[in-house]
Scaffold this motif. Structure first.
Motif, mmCIF file in Angstrom:
data_model
loop_
_atom_site.group_PDB
_atom_site.id
_atom_site.type_symbol
_atom_site.label_atom_id
_atom_site.label_comp_id
_atom_site.label_asym_id
_atom_site.label_seq_id
_atom_site.Cartn_x
_atom_site.Cartn_y
_atom_site.Cartn_z
ATOM 1 N N ALA A 122 0.827 -1.207 0.000
ATOM 2 C CA ALA A 122 0.000 0.000 0.000
ATOM 3 C C ALA A 122 0.863 1.258 0.000
ATOM 4 O O ALA A 122 2.051 1.238 0.324
ATOM 5 C CB ALA A 122 -0.923 0.005 1.206
ATOM 6 N N ARG A 123 0.229 2.384 -0.360
ATOM 7 C CA ARG A 123 0.879 3.698 -0.326
ATOM 8 C C ARG A 123 0.271 4.524 0.787
ATOM 9 O O ARG A 123 -0.949 4.602 0.936
ATOM 10 C CB ARG A 123 0.683 4.409 -1.667
ATOM 11 N N VAL A 124 1.138 5.143 1.585
ATOM 12 C CA VAL A 124 0.719 6.002 2.688
ATOM 13 C C VAL A 124 1.046 7.442 2.323
ATOM 14 O O VAL A 124 2.211 7.778 2.075
ATOM 15 C CB VAL A 124 1.417 5.618 4.002
ATOM 16 N N ALA A 125 0.029 8.285 2.254
ATOM 17 C CA ALA A 125 0.213 9.712 1.986
ATOM 18 C C ALA A 125 -0.098 10.485 3.258
ATOM 19 O O ALA A 125 -1.119 10.246 3.907
ATOM 20 C CB ALA A 125 -0.697 10.172 0.843
ATOM 21 N N ARG A 135 2.834 16.245 2.691
ATOM 22 C CA ARG A 135 4.032 16.403 3.505
ATOM 23 C C ARG A 135 5.040 15.298 3.227
ATOM 24 O O ARG A 135 6.247 15.535 3.211
ATOM 25 C CB ARG A 135 3.670 16.443 4.992
ATOM 26 N N THR A 136 4.545 14.079 3.022
ATOM 27 C CA THR A 136 5.416 12.970 2.664
ATOM 28 C C THR A 136 4.552 11.813 2.201
ATOM 29 O O THR A 136 3.332 11.793 2.442
ATOM 30 C CB THR A 136 6.299 12.536 3.853
ATOM 31 N N GLU A 137 5.162 10.853 1.531
ATOM 32 C CA GLU A 137 4.478 9.616 1.209
ATOM 33 C C GLU A 137 5.500 8.489 1.155
ATOM 34 O O GLU A 137 6.685 8.711 0.868
ATOM 35 C CB GLU A 137 3.706 9.716 -0.102
ATOM 36 N N PHE A 138 5.033 7.282 1.460
ATOM 37 C CA PHE A 138 5.917 6.124 1.475
ATOM 38 C C PHE A 138 5.077 4.862 1.318
ATOM 39 O O PHE A 138 3.853 4.887 1.445
ATOM 40 C CB PHE A 138 6.730 6.081 2.785
ATOM 41 N N GLY A 139 5.739 3.774 1.025
ATOM 42 C CA GLY A 139 5.061 2.501 0.861
ATOM 43 C C GLY A 139 5.104 1.692 2.130
ATOM 44 O O GLY A 139 5.993 1.854 2.977
ATOM 45 N N GLU A 181 8.694 7.372 8.329
ATOM 46 C CA GLU A 181 8.233 6.702 7.118
ATOM 47 C C GLU A 181 8.533 5.199 7.161
ATOM 48 O O GLU A 181 9.076 4.619 6.215
ATOM 49 C CB GLU A 181 8.882 7.337 5.874
ATOM 50 N N GLU A 182 8.126 4.581 8.265
ATOM 51 C CA GLU A 182 8.405 3.161 8.416
ATOM 52 C C GLU A 182 7.437 2.525 9.393
ATOM 53 O O GLU A 182 6.750 3.214 10.157
ATOM 54 C CB GLU A 182 9.837 2.946 8.911
#
Length: 299
Positions: A122-125, A135-139, A181-182
């Protein structure tokens, strides 16, 4: 106070602020469409007008306080994420249709956490709750499951940058740190409803049913308190009120409330209707979303 009805109707979800004044927000089933409505529990007054076409799935909306104390609700509607400040009526909207929504703190600012599936990676925005800016995004890897049938646990702003990803079909809850981001931890889960709540000493706690007990854990995964229940446990809720951690649960059609310092319930409240969702406010008010109204009881 005795059990009372704040609003008539069929309510399927409710949330309360984890800090500050006792405020609540609930979603009500309507004829053809849901509505969302906030309340100030001190005065029993509505916070602004109802929101039409509100989501009927609890994972698609989130309510809480920003670090500056403003109460906000975030929800999805027609491929957009809306964020409304209930104290001023200011609203921002950004394009996107995430599967899950939550609230967190990112860099000292209030943020909306949007998880996009349904793929297992999934992608987290992370969106600024005031401006809608990214502000940021990560998987994040969801294992063999997707974002479907999950929900986000948060207790903003007390839970800071942490949100939990819970699921009925998994035995773990993934704890995300949106600033780093983890995935910060994987916590044991009973596969039932769980909530994040402020801890009486500061760090947030995970509260969830576990067999015949309501269990509180630190975010390190250590069991803190086990509260025995005399029956099947449904919805749970927790809040710090008067400096003490209160825990509420729907147990066999009766609301039980514990001071977490004692294993004996301090209050039992029979309810005439099935509890769909449960919240506990900072003044010790229990709010139960039922098919026959939004019901209040003092803890």
């Amino acid at each position: 106070m005795p059990e009372s009805v704040l609003a008539q109707g069929a309510f399927d979800g409710v949330a309360a602020t984890a800090a500050g004044p006792p405020l609540a927000f609930a979603s009500r089933t309507g004829q053809g469409a849901n509505i969302g409505q906030g309340w100030d529990l001190r005065t029993r007054a509505a916070l602004g007008p109802p929101i039409p076409d509100f989501p009927d799935h609890r994972a698609e909306w989130a309510f809480g306080l920003l670090p500056d104390g403003a109460p906000v609700v975030a929800w999805t509607h027609r491929d957009r994420v809306h964020v409304l400040d209930l104290s001023t009526g200011a609203e921002v909207a950004v394009d996107g249709q995430p599967d899950l929504l939550g609230l967190a703190v990112h860099g000292g600012r209030g943020a909306v956490v949007a998880v996009f599936g349904p793929a297992s990676d999934a992608r987290v925005a992370v969106l600024d709750a005031r401006t809608g800016d990214l502000r940021t995004e990560f998987g994040v890897w969801l294992g063999h499951w997707t974002a479907i049938d999950r929900w986000i646990l948060h207790a903003a702003p007390a839970s800071g940058p942490f949100v939990g990803l819970a699921c009925d079909t998994e035995r773990t809850i993934g704890l995300l740190d949106v600033e780093r981001e983890e995935e910060a931890a994987s916590l044991p889960s009973s596969g039932s409803q769980a909530v994040l709540a402020p801890g009486p000493d500061g760090p947030p706690l995970l509260v969830q049913p576990s067999g015949a007990e309501v269990l509180t854990r630190t975010l390190d995964g250590d069991a803190a308190v086990a509260l025995p229940a005399p029956g099947g446990i449904g919805a749970v809720a927790a809040a710090v009120a008067g400096g003490r951690l209160l825990v509420g649960a729907d147990v066999g059609g009766e609301l039980l409330v514990w001071d977490a310092a004692s294993v004996t319930p301090r209050r039992r409240v029979p309810l005439p209707a099935r509890v769909n969702d449960l919240a506990l406010s900072t003044d010790g008010t229990l709010i139960a979303a039922t098919d026959t109204g939004l019901r209040l009881a003092s803890a």
